[in-house]
Design a protein around this motif. Structure first.
Motif, PDB file in Angstrom:
ATOM      1  N   PHE A  88       0.666  -1.114   0.176  1.00 44.03           N
ATOM      2  CA  PHE A  88      -0.005   0.026  -0.017  1.00 44.03           C
ATOM      3  C   PHE A  88       0.822   1.519  -0.122  1.00 44.03           C
ATOM      4  CE2 PHE A  88      -2.625  -3.280   1.881  1.00 44.03           C
ATOM      5  CZ  PHE A  88      -3.805  -3.406   0.827  1.00 44.03           C
ATOM      6  N   GLN A 147      -3.743   3.880  -0.428  1.00 48.57           N
ATOM      7  CA  GLN A 147      -2.720   4.107   0.167  1.00 48.57           C
ATOM      8  C   GLN A 147      -3.057   4.847   1.644  1.00 48.57           C
ATOM      9  OE1 GLN A 147      -0.069   7.265  -1.664  1.00 48.57           O
ATOM     10  NE2 GLN A 147       1.487   6.612  -0.357  1.00 48.57           N
ATOM     11  N   ARG A 150      -4.755   2.063   4.076  1.00 54.01           N
ATOM     12  CA  ARG A 150      -3.885   0.885   3.784  1.00 54.01           C
ATOM     13  C   ARG A 150      -4.725  -0.322   3.779  1.00 54.01           C
ATOM     14  NH1 ARG A 150       1.025   1.295   3.745  1.00 54.01           N
ATOM     15  NH2 ARG A 150       1.786  -0.552   4.924  1.00 54.01           N
TER      16      ARG A 150
END
Length: 168
Positions: A88, A147, A150
């Motif tokens: 991620f 991201q 995550r």
């Protein structure tokens, strides 16, 4: 280059110095500068290689799709694959962009070119330009939100949305 790739990925562009790259790659300073006149030139080569590798993976993931719907869904599955593979860490192009100063025009142009190629990927597979743009924007949003959080939840929700609303 492999050491720089790892360090840029792990530490970011600005936190990675040429001396660290030289030390960890166990090359002489003169050898580094024989290949790259500056850290910026190293970053240019890094992004060019990343572009080829990333689009190679996207092509591999989507090449057996039978229609545009499958191509789009498989492209989001590729995003999930990359999230898992790279823990991620997000889009290396956007990550580097966030660290750049505006005078790094060559690096900026490579990042912009990568994003334009991604837009064209969706446009060539979808006849409706507005729909292609929406899917591109959803893809970019998934890059960032996966991201931030995550996890794959936002990507999974987007895939469900695409199946029910956009690609139905």
């Amino acid at each position: 280059m492999n050491v720089a790739i790892e360090l840029f990925h792990r530490q970011g562009y600005n936190s990675t110095g040429v001396n660290q790259i030289i030390k960890e790659s166990k090359v002489a300073k003169a050898s580094f500068y024989d290949h790259f006149e500056s850290k910026e030139k190293l970053a240019v080569e890094y992004l060019k290689r990343r572009h080829l590798v990333w689009f190679g993976g996207l092509t591999e993931f989507t090449c057996k799709a039978k229609n545009f719907r499958e191509i789009i869904l498989k492209s989001f599955e590729y995003l999930k694959y990359m999230n898992k593979k790279e823990d991620f860490s997000g889009c290396v192009f956007l990550n580097m962009l966030s660290e750049l100063k505006s005078e790094n025009k060559e690096i900026y142009e490579i990042i912009k070119s990568h994003k334009l190629d991604l837009q064209q990927f969706f446009s060539k597979n979808i006849a409706d330009n507005m729909k292609a743009f929406q899917i591109y924007m959803l893809f970019e949003a998934c890059l960032i939100t996966s991201q931030v959080y995550r996890n794959q939840n936002q990507v999974d929700k987007t895939i469900d949305f695409l199946k029910s609303e956009i690609l139905s």
